[in-house]
Design an enzyme around this catalytic site. Structure first.
Site, short mmCIF file in Angstrom:
data_model
loop_
_atom_site.label_atom_id
_atom_site.label_comp_id
_atom_site.label_asym_id
_atom_site.label_seq_id
_atom_site.Cartn_x
_atom_site.Cartn_y
_atom_site.Cartn_z
N ALA A 25 0.81 -1.23 0.00
CA ALA A 25 0.00 0.00 0.00
C ALA A 25 0.83 1.27 0.00
CB ALA A 25 -0.94 -0.02 1.20
N SER A 153 -4.07 -10.33 -12.53
CA SER A 153 -3.75 -9.47 -13.68
C SER A 153 -4.33 -10.11 -14.95
CB SER A 153 -2.23 -9.35 -13.84
OG SER A 153 -1.92 -8.78 -15.09
N TYR A 166 5.57 -13.89 -14.11
CA TYR A 166 4.45 -13.05 -13.65
C TYR A 166 3.12 -13.68 -14.07
CZ TYR A 166 1.86 -8.61 -12.99
OH TYR A 166 0.98 -7.63 -12.60
N ALA A 168 2.50 -16.83 -14.70
CA ALA A 168 2.28 -18.06 -13.92
C ALA A 168 1.79 -17.71 -12.52
CB ALA A 168 3.57 -18.87 -13.85
N ILE A 199 -2.81 -0.33 -15.93
CA ILE A 199 -3.13 0.75 -14.99
C ILE A 199 -1.88 1.63 -14.85
CG2 ILE A 199 -3.92 1.27 -12.64
CD1 ILE A 199 -5.95 -0.50 -14.17
P1 NAI Z 1 3.77 -0.91 -7.74
O1 NAI Z 1 5.06 -1.52 -8.13
O2 NAI Z 1 3.54 0.54 -8.03
O3 NAI Z 1 3.46 -1.17 -6.18
C1 NAI Z 1 3.65 -2.44 -5.61
C2 NAI Z 1 3.51 -2.34 -4.11
O4 NAI Z 1 3.78 -3.65 -3.56
C3 NAI Z 1 4.51 -1.40 -3.48
O5 NAI Z 1 3.90 -0.79 -2.36
C4 NAI Z 1 5.62 -2.33 -3.01
O6 NAI Z 1 6.39 -1.80 -1.95
C5 NAI Z 1 4.78 -3.52 -2.56
N1 NAI Z 1 5.51 -4.77 -2.43
C6 NAI Z 1 6.25 -5.41 -3.38
N2 NAI Z 1 6.78 -6.53 -2.89
C7 NAI Z 1 6.34 -6.63 -1.60
C8 NAI Z 1 6.54 -7.57 -0.56
N3 NAI Z 1 7.31 -8.66 -0.72
N4 NAI Z 1 5.94 -7.36 0.64
C9 NAI Z 1 5.16 -6.27 0.84
N5 NAI Z 1 4.95 -5.34 -0.11
C10 NAI Z 1 5.53 -5.52 -1.31
O7 NAI Z 1 2.64 -1.80 -8.43
P2 NAI Z 1 1.13 -1.47 -8.88
O8 NAI Z 1 1.14 -1.16 -10.33
O9 NAI Z 1 0.49 -0.55 -7.92
O10 NAI Z 1 0.50 -2.94 -8.75
C11 NAI Z 1 -0.20 -3.39 -7.61
C12 NAI Z 1 -0.71 -4.79 -7.89
O11 NAI Z 1 -1.53 -4.78 -9.07
C13 NAI Z 1 0.39 -5.80 -8.17
O12 NAI Z 1 0.03 -7.05 -7.64
C14 NAI Z 1 0.42 -5.87 -9.69
O13 NAI Z 1 0.94 -7.08 -10.15
C15 NAI Z 1 -1.05 -5.72 -10.00
N6 NAI Z 1 -1.33 -5.26 -11.34
C16 NAI Z 1 -0.88 -4.05 -11.80
C17 NAI Z 1 -1.18 -3.65 -13.08
C18 NAI Z 1 -0.74 -2.32 -13.63
O14 NAI Z 1 -1.01 -2.09 -14.83
N7 NAI Z 1 -0.12 -1.45 -12.86
C19 NAI Z 1 -1.96 -4.49 -13.98
C20 NAI Z 1 -2.39 -5.74 -13.41
C21 NAI Z 1 -2.08 -6.10 -12.13
#
Ligand code: NAI
Length: 258
Positions: A25, A153, A166, A168, A199
């Protein structure tokens, strides 16, 4: 029939008194989810690996008058997850909503993919989601209610060259969602997934401009999504309005995959 609904009152009361945990978050989609859940009346625990980054978002929400707490936890570490759940219970006595949002990418063509990159992507996206889900089941079963929302996703549905790990992991989340929904449905707990399309966040900022334009052509709504679009879907699935929905994957992708 003349019906008038006060939208703001509806929204503010939607999740009044509920306690939610949102993983990942500190920015992007997770930060937007935390904010929308707060706006809907929930107490929100924001988790991320970095205490500083997630603390800033929680402070901002607190300054607005919401009940938001930050906790540093790496969801790929079982001990961190157990501490996160214990601390949330000791603070709020219950966990009504879990949003498994934290995720990472380490993209590479499969032929060149390193084992450690495969392991890291599976460990965070899939195993981390399982750790958090498993840890909230006991308190939710005790309460006889709960909402678990997993962020998958569209890549988990359609695959993508260069994203084998990713894809998988995100497809695995959909299987995990369905199996868990079947295990705990009789206990009053629903488990659903959301599959966002493209997004605009830090994760997608790395995609070259030319590829972004090509992607836009594949989206019937001809626009990229915003973190708030995913957050609105989370609030719906967390609310009583979604009480008869479980085991589903809701696509928030502008029609990209159908
Ligand atoms: P982002 O990279 O901007 O944020 C990811 C968040 O997860 C960050 O707060 C990071 O610190 C946290 N994080 C990563 N590894 C962690 C861990 N081991 N423990 C605790 N926190 C951890 O990513 P975004 O774009 O906000 O994506 C959020 C979710 O949505 C992800 O699961 C991503 O795969 C999914 N998603 C995103 C899409 C996009 O187009 N941005 C599309 C489809 C899915």
């Amino acid at each position: 029939m003349d019906v008038t609904i006060d939208q703001s009152v509806f929204r503010e009361n939607l999740l009044n008194g509920k306690t939610a945990i949102v993983t990942g978050a500190s920015r992007g989609i997770g930060a937007a989810i935390a904010q929308k859940l707060c706006e809907a009346g929930a107490n929100v625990v924001l988790c991320s690996r970095s205490a500083d980054a997630v603390g800033q978002i929680a402070d901002m929400l607190q300054d607005t008058g919401y009940t938001a707490l930050s906790m540093a936890a790496d969801i790929s570490e079982k001990a961190d997850v157990e501490t996160l759940i214990e601390k949330t219970i000791s603070q709020f006595s219950q966990i009504d909503i879990l949003v498994n949002n934290a995720g990472i990418t380490r993209d590479m063509l499969l032929m060149r993919l390193k084992d450690e990159d495969w392991d890291a992507v599976l460990q965070t996206n899939l195993t981390g989601t399982m750790y958090c889900t498993r840890a909230v089941l006991r308190p939710m079963i005790r309460q006889k209610s709960g909402r678990i929302i997993n962020i998958s996703s569209v890549i988990g549905l359609m695959g993508n060259a260069g994203q084998a790990s990713y894809a998988a992991a995100k497809a695995g989340i959909i299987g995990l969602t369905k199996a868990t929904a079947k295990e705990v449905g009789a206990r009053g707990i629903t488990v659903n997934a959301i599959a966002p399309g493209f997004i605009t966040t830090d994760m997608t900022a790395q995609i070259p401009e030319q590829s972004q334009q090509q992607l836009l052509e594949l989206i019937p709504l001809r626009a990229f999504g915003h973190p708030e679009d995913v957050a609105d879907a989370v609030c719906f699935l967390a609310s009583d309005a979604a009480r008869y929905i479980t085991g589903q994957t809701l696509q928030v992708d502008g029609g990209m995959v159908m």
